[in-house]
Write a protein that holds these residues in place. Structure first.
Motif, mmCIF file in Angstrom:
data_model
loop_
_atom_site.group_PDB
_atom_site.id
_atom_site.type_symbol
_atom_site.label_atom_id
_atom_site.label_comp_id
_atom_site.label_asym_id
_atom_site.label_seq_id
_atom_site.Cartn_x
_atom_site.Cartn_y
_atom_site.Cartn_z
ATOM 1 N N GLU A 1 31.203 107.626 62.706
ATOM 2 C CA GLU A 1 29.769 107.479 62.420
ATOM 3 C C GLU A 1 29.271 106.247 63.173
ATOM 4 O OE1 GLU A 1 28.785 108.054 58.258
ATOM 5 O OE2 GLU A 1 27.749 106.127 58.406
ATOM 6 N N THR B 1 27.634 103.067 63.592
ATOM 7 C CA THR B 1 27.155 102.148 62.527
ATOM 8 C C THR B 1 25.706 101.749 62.764
ATOM 9 O OG1 THR B 1 28.066 100.412 63.875
ATOM 10 C CG2 THR B 1 29.403 101.135 61.993
ATOM 11 N N SER B 2 25.188 101.977 63.959
ATOM 12 C CA SER B 2 23.798 101.522 64.165
ATOM 13 C C SER B 2 22.871 102.360 63.278
ATOM 14 C CB SER B 2 23.396 101.709 65.630
ATOM 15 O OG SER B 2 23.180 103.084 65.862
ATOM 16 N N LYS B 3 23.288 103.603 62.953
ATOM 17 C CA LYS B 3 22.428 104.420 62.087
ATOM 18 C C LYS B 3 22.579 103.933 60.657
ATOM 19 C CE LYS B 3 23.207 108.843 63.669
ATOM 20 N NZ LYS B 3 23.297 110.280 63.398
ATOM 21 N N HIS B 4 21.452 103.800 59.973
ATOM 22 C CA HIS B 4 21.494 103.365 58.578
ATOM 23 C C HIS B 4 21.620 104.598 57.708
ATOM 24 C CE1 HIS B 4 20.610 99.448 60.048
ATOM 25 N NE2 HIS B 4 19.474 99.825 60.577
ATOM 26 N N ASP B 5 22.781 104.714 57.065
ATOM 27 C CA ASP B 5 23.035 105.973 56.343
ATOM 28 C C ASP B 5 22.637 105.888 54.875
ATOM 29 O OD1 ASP B 5 26.580 105.492 55.615
ATOM 30 O OD2 ASP B 5 24.846 104.172 55.516
ATOM 31 N N GLU B 6 22.090 104.740 54.440
ATOM 32 C CA GLU B 6 21.708 104.605 53.024
ATOM 33 C C GLU B 6 20.191 104.720 52.896
ATOM 34 O OE1 GLU B 6 23.410 100.899 51.870
ATOM 35 O OE2 GLU B 6 25.391 101.753 51.521
ATOM 36 N N LEU B 7 19.755 105.075 51.673
ATOM 37 C CA LEU B 7 18.306 105.271 51.445
ATOM 38 C C LEU B 7 17.623 103.910 51.384
ATOM 39 C CD1 LEU B 7 18.539 108.117 48.836
ATOM 40 C CD2 LEU B 7 17.634 108.262 51.145
#
Lengths: 215, 10
Positions: B2, B4-10
């Protein structure tokens, strides 16, 4: 996804549902700060700019849509619904959002993980969410009677962030190089701001008396 | 992996 984060998101969803139920069923927003609701709508807008560009999962996208839709609905109800707006106490809800938004924006421009528009907006949304509850807490101090639904709404809203802290600890321990100081620090400040509310909420529950915040 | 640059939390 872990149990802490799932519970946290469900608690957050519950807080929004409790508030919408209160507004939609008894057509009243007494004791609710419109300023806080507007700040939350801004928080979600700035945080979910990637809703169409970065697909994480169906859960993630659906929850983003729900939080955006409900936060704007609540603001719409409190501003424009002919019955609900009558119960809004605008003389007491006087906190100036700009005093919260500007410092958060400046801080987001200075301290961020990457200096891009989306990333600065994402960072701004975390700093802003940390303090977004302040107008609501100030309003609670001013309005003496806090009805049960309002108390439950604020309790759930505070509890969701506390659960997120457990999620961040869990992810830090289980995932290699998972480090995000910005959400961590913001989330900690946000949870601490609920400290005294949690204390009085617990007292009112233990002594089975109406929730009262000291003047 | 995944990113990590993508923010996977709301």
């Amino acid at each position: 996804m872990n149990i802490f984060r799932l519970t946290a998101d469900m608690t957050h969803l519950m807080s929004v549902i409790v508030l919408l139920l209160k507004i939609h069923t008894i057509k009243s927003c007494a004791g609710i700060s419109l300023k806080t609701q507007e700040l939350y709508a801004i928080v979600f807008t700035c945080r979910y700019l990637d809703i169409f560009t970065d697909f994480i999962s169906f859960y993630n996208t659906i929850m983003k849509v729900i939080f955006l839709w409900t936060s704007f609905s609540i603001v719409w109800y409190m501003r424009y619904h002919k019955i609900v707006r009558r119960s809004y106490d605008k003389d007491q809800d006087t906190f100036r959002h700009v005093f919260l938004m500007l410092p958060c924006l400046v801080l987001a421009l200075l301290i961020n993980e990457r200096f891009t528009f989306k990333e600065v907006m994402w960072t701004f949304s975390f700093y802003l969410e940390a303090v977004a509850i302040l107008p609501q807490l100030v309003l609670l101090q001013r309005t003496r009677n806090i009805d049960n639904l309002t108390g439950q709404y604020i309790f759930l809203l505070g509890a969701y962030r506390a659960l997120y802290i457990l999620n961040w600890i869990y992810r830090y321990v289980t995932e290699p190089n998972y480090v995000h100081w910005i959400p961590w620090m913001s989330g900690l400040v946000q949870t601490l701001l609920y400290g005294d509310f949690f204390y009085y909420y617990f007292l009112s529950w233990k002594n089975n008396v109406k929730l009262q915040l000291p003047a | 992996k995944e990113n990590t640059s993508k923010h996977d939390e709301l």
